[in-house]
Each structure stands twice: as C-alpha cells, then as structure tokens.
Scaffold this motif. Structure first.
Motif, short mmCIF file in Angstrom:
data_model
loop_
_atom_site.label_atom_id
_atom_site.label_comp_id
_atom_site.label_asym_id
_atom_site.label_seq_id
_atom_site.Cartn_x
_atom_site.Cartn_y
_atom_site.Cartn_z
N UNK A 13 22.08 -152.76 58.74
CA UNK A 13 22.00 -153.18 57.33
C UNK A 13 22.65 -154.55 57.17
N UNK A 14 22.01 -155.44 56.44
CA UNK A 14 22.49 -156.82 56.29
C UNK A 14 22.49 -157.22 54.82
N UNK A 15 22.77 -158.53 54.59
CA UNK A 15 22.73 -159.06 53.22
C UNK A 15 24.10 -159.16 52.59
N UNK A 16 25.15 -159.11 53.36
CA UNK A 16 26.51 -159.21 52.83
C UNK A 16 27.39 -159.88 53.89
N UNK A 17 28.57 -160.32 53.47
CA UNK A 17 29.55 -160.89 54.39
C UNK A 17 30.55 -159.79 54.77
N UNK A 18 30.80 -159.67 56.06
CA UNK A 18 31.78 -158.67 56.52
C UNK A 18 33.17 -159.22 56.24
N UNK A 19 33.80 -158.66 55.22
CA UNK A 19 35.15 -159.07 54.85
C UNK A 19 35.84 -157.87 54.20
N UNK A 20 36.87 -158.13 53.44
CA UNK A 20 37.62 -157.02 52.83
C UNK A 20 37.22 -156.78 51.37
N UNK A 21 36.15 -157.40 50.91
CA UNK A 21 35.73 -157.26 49.51
C UNK A 21 34.39 -156.53 49.41
N UNK A 22 34.36 -155.49 48.59
CA UNK A 22 33.12 -154.74 48.34
C UNK A 22 32.31 -155.53 47.30
N UNK A 23 31.34 -156.29 47.78
CA UNK A 23 30.57 -157.20 46.93
C UNK A 23 29.28 -156.54 46.45
N UNK A 24 28.54 -157.31 45.63
CA UNK A 24 27.23 -156.83 45.19
C UNK A 24 26.30 -156.68 46.39
N UNK A 25 26.43 -157.58 47.38
CA UNK A 25 25.63 -157.47 48.59
C UNK A 25 25.95 -156.21 49.37
N UNK A 26 27.24 -155.84 49.39
CA UNK A 26 27.64 -154.60 50.06
C UNK A 26 27.00 -153.40 49.36
N UNK A 27 27.03 -153.42 48.01
CA UNK A 27 26.46 -152.31 47.24
C UNK A 27 24.96 -152.17 47.50
N UNK A 28 24.26 -153.30 47.61
CA UNK A 28 22.81 -153.24 47.89
C UNK A 28 22.56 -152.61 49.26
N UNK A 29 23.35 -153.00 50.27
CA UNK A 29 23.19 -152.42 51.60
C UNK A 29 23.52 -150.93 51.59
N UNK A 30 24.54 -150.55 50.82
CA UNK A 30 24.91 -149.13 50.73
C UNK A 30 23.77 -148.33 50.09
N UNK A 56 20.60 -148.95 50.30
CA UNK A 56 19.55 -148.76 51.32
C UNK A 56 19.96 -147.66 52.29
N UNK A 57 21.22 -147.68 52.70
CA UNK A 57 21.74 -146.65 53.61
C UNK A 57 21.65 -145.27 52.96
N UNK A 58 22.01 -145.18 51.69
CA UNK A 58 21.97 -143.89 51.00
C UNK A 58 20.54 -143.35 50.92
N UNK A 59 19.57 -144.21 50.61
CA UNK A 59 18.18 -143.74 50.56
C UNK A 59 17.73 -143.22 51.93
N UNK A 60 18.15 -143.91 53.00
CA UNK A 60 17.78 -143.46 54.34
C UNK A 60 18.42 -142.11 54.68
N UNK A 61 19.55 -141.82 54.07
CA UNK A 61 20.24 -140.56 54.34
C UNK A 61 19.80 -139.43 53.40
N UNK A 62 18.95 -139.76 52.43
CA UNK A 62 18.53 -138.75 51.47
C UNK A 62 19.56 -138.51 50.39
N UNK A 63 20.38 -139.52 50.12
CA UNK A 63 21.44 -139.42 49.12
C UNK A 63 21.04 -140.19 47.86
#
Length: 354
Positions: A138-155, A157-164
């Motif tokens: 999963x991409x589209x965000x900067x790996x750092x210590x801040x939960x950004x809007x890009x992180x939420x978008x990637x999450x 996508x991950x949740x849909x793939x998990x059926x969540x």
C-alpha cells in the motif's frame, strides 16, 4: 647442600595443593624467590609444565523450545468464528483469528498495540503501521510518525481487502504487533466462544528456537549476555549459541516447608536455527565457557606448594636434585592451574604428591 622432605598435601578448590611448608620454611626461597637446597629424595611423583589454552567450562541442562509465550488479549467484542491450531505459524498480513467473521491481523513491530490509530495521531506506533502498509504493497503516504490523510486512504484500501468497514482508522485490537512471524503455542478461546474485554484468546511465541537455562546463583559467572556457548542437542550434535538475555527469577516453593528459590535464568539463541528443525521441545546440554586463557603455562593443581613467606611455588625436579620456584596462579580449571613466574618454561618437570 641440605635436603628437606616433600611438603604434605592441602586441599585447594578442585585439586590438591601441597602444604606442610614448614620444610620449605626452614630454608625458604629467600626474598628474591631463588632456589632452595634440594631435598634428600625425589618427590614420589612428577608432572610436566605444559603450555596450552585453558577453558573454564561448565555444563548445565536447558530446555529447548520457542521461549516464554505471550498472551494475546481479545479486544474486539464478539464470537470467535475461526481459531488457529497450536503449532500454526502466522506471518505479516495474515489473520491470527477471526471474530464475528472479521480478522485480527498480524503486523510486525516492537511497539505493542495500545490505542486506536486515526488521522492526527502521532508516535512510533504510527510509523510501525505505515511500514507494514508499505511492506504489504500500500502506498500514497510518507512513512513517518504522523497519521496523515494519505495514511487513512491506504488504511481504507487495506480494510476493504480484509473485508472490514473502510473507516480509515485502526481500532484497538484489530491488529497484533509482534517482532516477527509468530507460532501459536496454545488456544484459550476456541470457535463459538465469546471474546473481548481483554480476555485471553491464545498464547504465542516467536518461531526461532531458544534454550532456557536456570542456574544456581553461585554459578552466575557463567551467564553473561553476549557469551558464546555450545548447545548439545539430543542427537549429540553441538550447535553454537549465544546468551541473549540474563534475568533473576524466583521459583515457587516446592513444598509447604520449602522456601522460594532465587535462580539465574539465561535465554540462549542458536547460531543455526535450522539445526533444531523438527524439535518442538527437548532437554539439551548447554556448555558455558566462563573464561579462556590462551597460550599459558599450566601444572596439575596438586603440584602447587604453599611457601612459608606466603604465596605458592612448584618443586622443580632437575636430575638428582630439586629446587623451588615461586609462581603466580591464574585460572583453575579441569584439575590444572595457570602459573607464571621467573624461570618457568614448558617442559619443566615438577614434583607431585603420591
């Protein structure tokens, strides 16, 4: 040249020191430690001064397994709809178990999951989550210590793939952070059982074999973090190992009248984990080397003589006569002792008691 009888024997550590140094005291070595006159008769036995590497080793029984298990607390309320079996190995991104037919997922990281993660949250656990998302593709965000809007978008996508539900936030209990892949040790809450509220669902370990050794406090010198050891497996093979961690533990009393016992616990890793493949649990022998002295002169402990002026010496046999040399002692191990001093060399013959 006057002669004196061989000194008598005196116990010392693992071996026997010759004492009765009244005879040596009569003439002594002198303040310079030079030779005293030879005795009237040769000692009843002799030994040779050798140059060798001395090892202070000790063998202890240990328990080969996967280390102490950790508990996974269920924090998602519901019914367990799928549970693993003991011995199952689970890797990053896989479901550890399912509750109400939704997964609790394993991710890698040293910081345990302790809060919900959502936009605006900062901290090392956020970086940990983002590193796992990256590893899972999963991409589209900067790996750092801040939960950004890009992180939420990637999450999402991950949740849909998990059926969540695609909320963009990770609720507490949805993921298990562990240092690496895990092995299920025991399942506490099986299929059809309710879970949540922090009640234990299962216990797990890492997948690498570890040896746990418990030592008497008197043997604490053996267990030092970083110490190299040898582990003898049940089939006789010796595998190199390393002491990873040392801790003091208190064992429960073995009976009503027995007090608790303080022990030293050493956790040993194997240099070649594959050497223990196929062994879930076994008793092994761990060979600790607490000290090593390379290229030193040694004699049997029984060859030491207690000198009248203090310290120790050896009785050097030189043809028909003998004389005493003062020595400094070092490591005692395996019935021999490390010695040093003027006039010593490998190949000298020294006296021994019968």
């Amino acid at each position: 040249m006057s002669r004196r009888p061989r000194p008598a024997a005196l116990l010392w550590g693992l071996g026997v020191l010759t004492a009765g140094a009244a005879a040596v005291a009569a003439g002594g070595l002198g303040s310079r430690g030079g030779p005293a006159p030879g005795p009237a008769a040769r000692p009843p036995a002799t030994a040779e001064v050798t140059r060798q590497t001395m090892l202070d080793t000790d063998e202890q029984a240990g328990q080969l397994g996967y280390g102490a298990p950790a508990a996974l607390a269920g924090r998602i309320d519901g019914v367990v709809t799928r549970a693993p079996l003991a011995g199952d190995v689970i890797t990053r991104g896989q479901a550890v178990y399912r509750v109400d037919d939704t997964p609790v997922v394993l991710l890698y990281g040293a910081v345990t999951a302790y809060r919900a993660l959502a936009p605006g949250v900062t901290g090392p656990d956020v970086r940990q989550l983002e590193e796992n998302l990256t590893a899972l593709g999963y991409t589209g965000f900067t790996v750092d210590t801040t939960y950004s809007a890009g992180t939420a978008t990637a999450v999402r996508r991950w949740q849909r793939d998990q059926g969540l539900p695609a909320t963009g936030a990770v609720e507490l209990g949805r993921v298990l952070f562990a240092p690496g892949e895990i092995r299920v040790d025991a399942v506490t809450a099986g299929v059809n059982q309710t879970t949540g509220g922090g009640e234990e669902v299962l216990r797990y370990t890492g997948t690498g074999h570890r040896v746990t050794v418990r030592l008497d406090v008197s043997k604490q010198r053996l267990a030092r973090a970083g110490l190299e050891v040898a582990v003898r497996l049940p089939d006789g093979r010796a595998v190199p190992g390393r002491v990873e961690r040392v801790a003091t533990v208190v064992e429960e009393a073995s009976g009503p009248a027995a007090p608790p016992q303080t022990r030293i616990e050493a956790l040993v890793s194997l240099a070649d984990p594959a050497a223990a493949a196929g062994i879930d649990a076994a008793v092994v022998t761990v060979v600790f080397t607490a000290d090593r002295r390379a290229d030193v002169l040694t004699v049997p402990v029984a060859a030491l003589v207690a000198l009248a002026e203090g310290g120790y010496g050896v009785e050097v046999v030189d043809g028909p006569s003998t004389h005493y040399l003062r020595v400094e002692t070092g490591l005692f191990a395996g019935g021999r002792v490390e010695i040093s001093g003027a006039g010593l060399r490998a190949g000298l013959t020294v006296g021994m008691p019968a």
